[in-house]
Design an enzyme around this catalytic site. Structure first.
Site, PDB file in Angstrom:
ATOM      1  N   LYS A 291      11.607  -2.202   5.056  1.00 53.56           N
ATOM      2  CA  LYS A 291      11.908  -1.622   6.362  1.00 53.56           C
ATOM      3  C   LYS A 291      11.080  -2.293   7.458  1.00 53.56           C
ATOM      4  O   LYS A 291      11.565  -2.523   8.554  1.00 53.56           O
ATOM      5  CB  LYS A 291      11.635  -0.115   6.343  1.00 53.56           C
TER       6      LYS A 291
ATOM      7  N   GLU B  14      10.377   7.378   3.452  1.00 61.41           N
ATOM      8  CA  GLU B  14       9.614   7.590   4.676  1.00 61.41           C
ATOM      9  C   GLU B  14      10.564   7.300   5.838  1.00 61.41           C
ATOM     10  O   GLU B  14      11.197   6.241   5.872  1.00 61.41           O
ATOM     11  CB  GLU B  14       8.415   6.629   4.731  1.00 61.41           C
TER      12      GLU B  14
ATOM     13  N   ARG C 138      10.862  -2.730  -8.188  1.00 57.56           N
ATOM     14  CA  ARG C 138      11.541  -2.870  -6.932  1.00 57.56           C
ATOM     15  C   ARG C 138      12.685  -3.872  -7.108  1.00 57.56           C
ATOM     16  O   ARG C 138      12.552  -4.842  -7.851  1.00 57.56           O
ATOM     17  CB  ARG C 138      10.531  -3.489  -5.960  1.00 57.56           C
TER      18      ARG C 138
HETATM   19  P1  ATP Z   1       9.973  -0.317   2.519  1.00 58.64           P
HETATM   20  O1  ATP Z   1       8.906  -1.314   2.194  1.00 58.64           O
HETATM   21  O2  ATP Z   1      11.304  -0.917   2.675  1.00 58.64           O
HETATM   22  O3  ATP Z   1       9.605   0.594   3.647  1.00 58.64           O
HETATM   23  P2  ATP Z   1       9.176   1.748   0.841  1.00 58.64           P
HETATM   24  O4  ATP Z   1       8.973   1.771  -0.627  1.00 58.64           O
HETATM   25  O5  ATP Z   1       7.986   1.821   1.699  1.00 58.64           O
HETATM   26  O6  ATP Z   1      10.081   0.536   1.216  1.00 58.64           O
HETATM   27  P3  ATP Z   1      10.176   4.378   1.044  1.00 58.64           P
HETATM   28  O7  ATP Z   1      10.915   4.965   2.159  1.00 58.64           O
HETATM   29  O8  ATP Z   1       8.806   4.852   0.780  1.00 58.64           O
HETATM   30  O9  ATP Z   1      10.199   2.825   1.285  1.00 58.64           O
HETATM   31  O10 ATP Z   1      11.041   4.411  -0.284  1.00 58.64           O
HETATM   32  C1  ATP Z   1      11.696   5.536  -0.795  1.00 58.64           C
HETATM   33  C2  ATP Z   1      11.919   5.297  -2.252  1.00 58.64           C
HETATM   34  O11 ATP Z   1      12.719   4.138  -2.452  1.00 58.64           O
HETATM   35  C3  ATP Z   1      10.611   5.075  -2.974  1.00 58.64           C
HETATM   36  O12 ATP Z   1      10.626   5.792  -4.184  1.00 58.64           O
HETATM   37  C4  ATP Z   1      10.593   3.593  -3.202  1.00 58.64           C
HETATM   38  O13 ATP Z   1       9.830   3.292  -4.320  1.00 58.64           O
HETATM   39  C5  ATP Z   1      12.081   3.265  -3.352  1.00 58.64           C
HETATM   40  N1  ATP Z   1      12.349   1.876  -2.974  1.00 58.64           N
HETATM   41  C6  ATP Z   1      12.033   1.274  -1.813  1.00 58.64           C
HETATM   42  N2  ATP Z   1      12.384  -0.025  -1.825  1.00 58.64           N
HETATM   43  C7  ATP Z   1      12.951  -0.259  -3.027  1.00 58.64           C
HETATM   44  C8  ATP Z   1      13.510  -1.406  -3.656  1.00 58.64           C
HETATM   45  N3  ATP Z   1      13.548  -2.588  -3.042  1.00 58.64           N
HETATM   46  N4  ATP Z   1      13.989  -1.265  -4.910  1.00 58.64           N
HETATM   47  C9  ATP Z   1      13.954  -0.080  -5.532  1.00 58.64           C
HETATM   48  N5  ATP Z   1      13.440   1.031  -5.001  1.00 58.64           N
HETATM   49  C10 ATP Z   1      12.933   0.969  -3.767  1.00 58.64           C
HETATM   50 MG    MG Z   2       6.778   2.574   2.920  1.00 57.98          MG
END
Ligand code: ATP
Ligand code: MG
Length: 561
Positions: free
Chosen positions: A272, A35, A262
């Site tokens: 983020k 995102e 994660r």
């Molecule tokens: P954040 O909470 O940092 O915004 P998110 O999962 O909301 O993380 P996205 O931009 O939706 O962030 O993530 C893109 C991809 O990266 C998704 O498939 C998510 O599952 C993966 N991802 C995000 N954070 C991690 C992490 N700490 N370890 C492994 N994969 C991750």
């Molecule tokens: Mg997110």
């Protein structure tokens, strides 16, 4: 990336099983779906390496898909940063996709769901809807709007799209089952009204699809075979499948959602949303501050793409969450920089040494190897003169026999140069040593072939010639958080654990060969650590970041405290 992986991870096992059950290899397709609401962090690197790693292993395309359904938090700046970071990590995506490109298709499918009696407009407040959700053990209650006529639903949905209603007045919900034990199946939201401009579709839309409705359908549109996400989406899998069932044509590939854990890194936060707080509250100087666990921060800090990929490969993919110690990441950058970083001499905390028996106006250019582990790295010359800087820590007036650095009456070798002996020192009124007077052994020059040149003394010190030394700003970083897992405390906010001493700026002296060093050049400052040139560097004003010290001193500090 190690070419041959010893064992398959469990996601690869799933793919292998599908292949052995007849899934055509040429139809494998993956995606990385960030995102654009912030910069990528080290947790994302795991997901990137997993998805693009699968692409390489199976020679399958991998899309970069921006999951851009929330205009309130998303921006073009983040899209650009994400593209830069994925490319820098060394991966090439097949297509650059945006969920927002599918808004029309998603809308058309939503209309179809309404026509099939599978979706309805709810006109209650979000509080009312929440109060009807039930609990995991008690069923929810149906909305009074659940049985609206198809005609009325279609009219209202169109009105929502046309911008006739204020935010919060109506939502579109899937009509599934308010008694489903999986709470996500209790008539989940599909659309909400947001009178907000979107970074790509501008004001074309004022209704935006929800994540669950968007994600699986986007996978389907792109014909992604394996949609890999983190564990918190496990309960969403049933809904993912239900939404697919509503639109799928059986001759198409049916995307399969699978989950992995994660990755969390110690002494930092990988979210983020939380990283944004650090930026907004100015705890750090932006998303690419070298203390940030973002890909751009790590890059600026001097991490190489290879070291991050190796780190991600080493920790692999897990089914359960755990905390990975940041020292493992540091290990990987040391290992890579040890191979590629030229050795140079710099003194961070200088004290002057005068070599009293060395001719006053003399300068000698001493041969120095750029990388003892790599002959092809070649040699350079470093100037030596009567006055040099050494580290204050490398001198003591008196010390026990285990102190192998310079002490009064003792000898050390100067790296690439002569053996010197400390004869006396001068101190200021506070007792701080301001100058050390030494003599040198003129026959002891390294590499000169004399008997004395081979003479062994216990200590070797790095040094820089005073008249040739270039002053440079050096930024020394420490952990951004004092706690190992700052966001794991129920009663305390992660911000309480910020280490307010995580940046120290000093003026150091570096050897003159560094005069024209370029942004992102890496060096090993001998005996000190790995450093790189920061983007703030300008001609005539060098700025270095300490990527990582030579050894893991953090563990030792922890032991002592
Ligand atoms: P954040 O909470 O940092 O915004 P998110 O999962 O909301 O993380 P996205 O931009 O939706 O962030 O993530 C893109 C991809 O990266 C998704 O498939 C998510 O599952 C993966 N991802 C995000 N954070 C991690 C992490 N700490 N370890 C492994 N994969 C991750
Ligand atoms: Mg997110």
């Amino acid at each position: 990336m190690s070419e041959e992986k010893k064992t398959l991870n469990f996601i690869e096992h799933i793919v292998e099983e599908d292949l052995s059950n007849g899934f055509p290899k040429e139809q494998l397709r993956f995606r990385f779906p960030p995102e654009p609401n912030g910069y990528l962090h080290i947790g994302h690197a795991s997901s990137i390496c997993l998805n693009f790693g699968l692409g390489l292993r199976y020679n399958a395309p991998v899309n970069l898909r921006f999951d851009d359904t929330n205009p309130i938090k998303e921006e073009k700046e983040f899209v650009d940063a994400i593209k830069r970071d994925v490319a820098w990590l060394g991966y090439a995506w097949e297509n650059e996709c945006y969920a927002s490109d599918y808004f029309q298709q998603l809308y058309d499918w939503a209309v179809q769901l309404i026509k099939n009696g599978k979706a309805y407009i709810d006109s209650q407040s979000s509080e009312e809807m929440a109060s009807q959700k039930g609990t995991p053990t008690e069923p929810g209650t149906n909305s009074p709007f659940r049985d609206r006529s198809i005609k009325e639903n279609l009219e209202l949905f169109e009105g929502m799209k046309e911008g006739k209603f204020p935010e919060g007045s109506h939502v579109l919900r899937a009509k599934i089952d308010m008694a489903d034990p999986n709470m996500l199946m209790r008539d989940p939201l599909m659309y909400r009204i947001l009178h907000k401009s979107h970074h790509r579709t501008n004001t074309d839309w004022c209704i935006y699809p929800m994540y669950d409705w968007t994600h699986g359908e986007s996978d389907y549109i792109e014909q992604v075979s394996h949609s890999l996400c983190t564990l918190e989406f496990r309960p969403h899998r049933k809904l993912y499948d239900w939404f697919l069932d509503q639109v799928i044509d059986e001759k198409d590939i049916r995307p399969k959602q699978r989950e992995f854990a994660r990755r969390n890194l110690s002494h930092t936060v990988v979210s983020k949303r939380k990283l944004l707080q650090l930026v907004e509250k100015k705890v750090v100087n932006g998303w690419d501050d070298p203390r940030m666990p973002t890909i751009s921060g790590l890059r600026r800090r001097g991490y190489t793409a290879e070291s991050i990929r190796n780190f991600a490969d080493t920790i692999g993919i897990a089914k359960r969450e755990n905390l990975v110690d940041v020292s493992l990441l540091e290990f990987h950058v040391r290992e890579h920089l040890n191979k590629i970083a030229p050795r140079v001499m710099a003194v961070l905390n200088p004290v002057k040494v005068v070599i009293t028996n060395y001719p006053k106006e003399n300068t000698e250019w001493l041969k120095a190897e750029n990388n003892p582990g790599d002959e092809s790295a070649g040699d350079r010359e470093v100037p030596f003169s009567r006055e040099i800087y050494i580290e204050q820590e490398d001198f003591r007036e008196e010390a026990n026999r285990k102190f192998f650095r310079l002490k009064l009456g003792g000898e050390v070798r100067l790296k690439n140069g002569y053996i010197i002996k400390a004869e006396s020192c001068t101190k200021d009124k506070d007792g701080k040593v301001t100058e050390i007077q030494c003599t040198y052994d003129p026959k002891s020059k390294s590499g000169s072939g004399t008997e004395e040149s081979l003479r062994k003394v216990k200590g070797t010190l790095h040094w820089v010639s005073v008249p040739h030394a270039i002053p440079a700003e050096v930024r020394l970083y420490d952990r951004l958080f004092k706690d190992e897992a700052p966001d794991s405390h129920k009663d305390k906010d992660f911000m309480e654990f910020v280490n307010t001493d995580s940046l120290q700026v000093i003026t150091a002296f570096v050897e003159p060969s560094l005069k024209d060093a370029q942004v992102e050049d890496h060096f090993q400052f001998q005996r000190l650590g790995y450093f790189n040139i920061d983007v703030d560097s300008k001609p005539g004003k060098l700025v270095f970041n300490r990527t990582v010290p030579l050894r893991d001193t953090w563990a030792k500090i922890q032991e002592r405290s």
